[in-house]
Design a protein around this motif. Structure first.
Motif, short mmCIF file in Angstrom:
data_model
loop_
_atom_site.label_atom_id
_atom_site.label_comp_id
_atom_site.label_asym_id
_atom_site.label_seq_id
_atom_site.Cartn_x
_atom_site.Cartn_y
_atom_site.Cartn_z
N LEU A 116 39.29 27.53 43.95
CA LEU A 116 38.02 27.25 43.28
C LEU A 116 37.63 25.80 43.52
O LEU A 116 38.50 24.95 43.74
N ALA A 117 36.35 25.51 43.43
CA ALA A 117 35.88 24.14 43.60
C ALA A 117 36.47 23.25 42.51
O ALA A 117 36.80 22.09 42.75
N GLU A 118 36.60 23.80 41.30
CA GLU A 118 37.22 23.09 40.18
C GLU A 118 37.92 24.13 39.31
O GLU A 118 37.51 25.28 39.28
N PRO A 119 38.99 23.74 38.61
CA PRO A 119 39.69 24.70 37.75
C PRO A 119 38.73 25.30 36.73
O PRO A 119 37.86 24.62 36.21
N SER A 120 38.89 26.60 36.46
CA SER A 120 38.00 27.25 35.52
C SER A 120 38.71 28.38 34.79
O SER A 120 39.66 28.97 35.29
N LEU A 121 38.21 28.68 33.59
CA LEU A 121 38.67 29.82 32.81
C LEU A 121 37.48 30.67 32.39
O LEU A 121 37.61 31.54 31.54
N HIS A 122 36.33 30.45 32.99
CA HIS A 122 35.11 31.14 32.62
C HIS A 122 34.85 32.35 33.51
O HIS A 122 35.05 32.29 34.73
N ASP A 123 34.39 33.43 32.90
CA ASP A 123 34.15 34.68 33.60
C ASP A 123 33.28 34.50 34.85
O ASP A 123 33.62 35.01 35.91
N ASP A 124 32.17 33.81 34.70
CA ASP A 124 31.23 33.68 35.82
C ASP A 124 31.87 33.02 37.04
O ASP A 124 31.71 33.50 38.17
N ASP A 125 32.59 31.94 36.83
CA ASP A 125 33.21 31.22 37.94
C ASP A 125 34.26 32.07 38.64
O ASP A 125 34.28 32.16 39.87
N LEU A 126 35.14 32.68 37.86
CA LEU A 126 36.23 33.47 38.44
C LEU A 126 35.71 34.75 39.07
O LEU A 126 36.18 35.18 40.12
N ARG A 127 34.72 35.38 38.45
CA ARG A 127 34.15 36.61 38.99
C ARG A 127 33.48 36.35 40.34
O ARG A 127 33.62 37.13 41.28
N THR A 128 32.79 35.23 40.46
CA THR A 128 32.12 34.89 41.72
C THR A 128 33.14 34.75 42.85
O THR A 128 32.95 35.28 43.94
N VAL A 129 34.23 34.05 42.58
CA VAL A 129 35.28 33.88 43.60
C VAL A 129 35.92 35.22 43.92
O VAL A 129 36.20 35.53 45.09
N ALA A 130 36.16 36.05 42.91
CA ALA A 130 36.76 37.37 43.14
C ALA A 130 35.86 38.23 44.02
O ALA A 130 36.33 38.89 44.96
N TYR A 131 34.56 38.24 43.75
CA TYR A 131 33.63 39.01 44.59
C TYR A 131 33.61 38.50 46.01
O TYR A 131 33.54 39.27 46.97
N ARG A 132 33.69 37.19 46.19
CA ARG A 132 33.71 36.62 47.55
C ARG A 132 34.98 37.04 48.29
O ARG A 132 34.94 37.32 49.49
N LEU A 133 36.10 37.08 47.58
CA LEU A 133 37.34 37.54 48.20
C LEU A 133 37.23 38.99 48.67
O LEU A 133 37.61 39.34 49.78
N VAL A 134 36.70 39.84 47.80
CA VAL A 134 36.56 41.26 48.14
C VAL A 134 35.58 41.44 49.29
O VAL A 134 35.83 42.20 50.22
N ASP A 135 34.45 40.73 49.25
CA ASP A 135 33.47 40.83 50.33
C ASP A 135 34.06 40.36 51.66
O ASP A 135 33.84 40.98 52.70
N ALA A 136 34.80 39.25 51.65
CA ALA A 136 35.39 38.73 52.87
C ALA A 136 36.45 39.66 53.45
O ALA A 136 36.68 39.68 54.66
N ALA A 137 37.09 40.45 52.58
CA ALA A 137 38.13 41.37 53.04
C ALA A 137 37.56 42.53 53.83
O ALA A 137 38.24 43.11 54.68
#
Length: 121
Positions: free
Chosen positions: A35-56
């Motif tokens: 992540l660009a910066e540490p986070s515990l918020h749904d929006d930040d983590l969900r965005t990274v998770a979707y990017r991982l799935v899309d890239a796969a």
């Protein structure tokens, strides 16, 4: 319990997420994105998770399992609080905190990986 509320309940923030898909035949692979910066918020983590799935570029027919894990965890108190001018995001963060309080009130004993695997009624 899903990853996101569990991080907040434990007072942790993730610096990275790891995606591990399992394919028909039992093979797996792992991809981690920081992540660009540490986070515990749904929006930040969900965005990274979707990017991982899309890239796969996963094919639904071959996929038999999917695991998402927070990596490089830190104490949530170490995460800097930025002032943002995005009122929609701020409203989502307030709602997220309210949902966490309701979840804590009605599901106080549900902690750990088994919480994510409830049987359908």
């Amino acid at each position: 319990m899903p990853l996101l509320p569990l991080l907040r309940r434990r007072g942790q923030a993730a610096r990275a997420l790891t995606l591990t898909p399992r394919f028909a035949g039992g093979s797996t692979w792992t991809k981690t994105r920081r992540l660009a910066e540490p986070s515990l918020h749904d929006d930040d983590l969900r965005t990274v998770a979707y990017r991982l799935v899309d890239a796969a570029g996963l094919q639904r027919g071959r996929l038999t399992g999917l695991a998402l894990k927070g990596e490089d965890l830190i104490d949530a108190g170490q995460v800097a609080q930025q002032i943002r001018l995005d009122t929609a995001r701020e409203a989502r963060l307030v709602a997220q905190a309210a949902v966490d309080r309701v979840r804590d009130k009605y599901e106080p004993d549900i902690i750990g990986p088994a919480a994510a695997f409830r049987h359908a009624s």
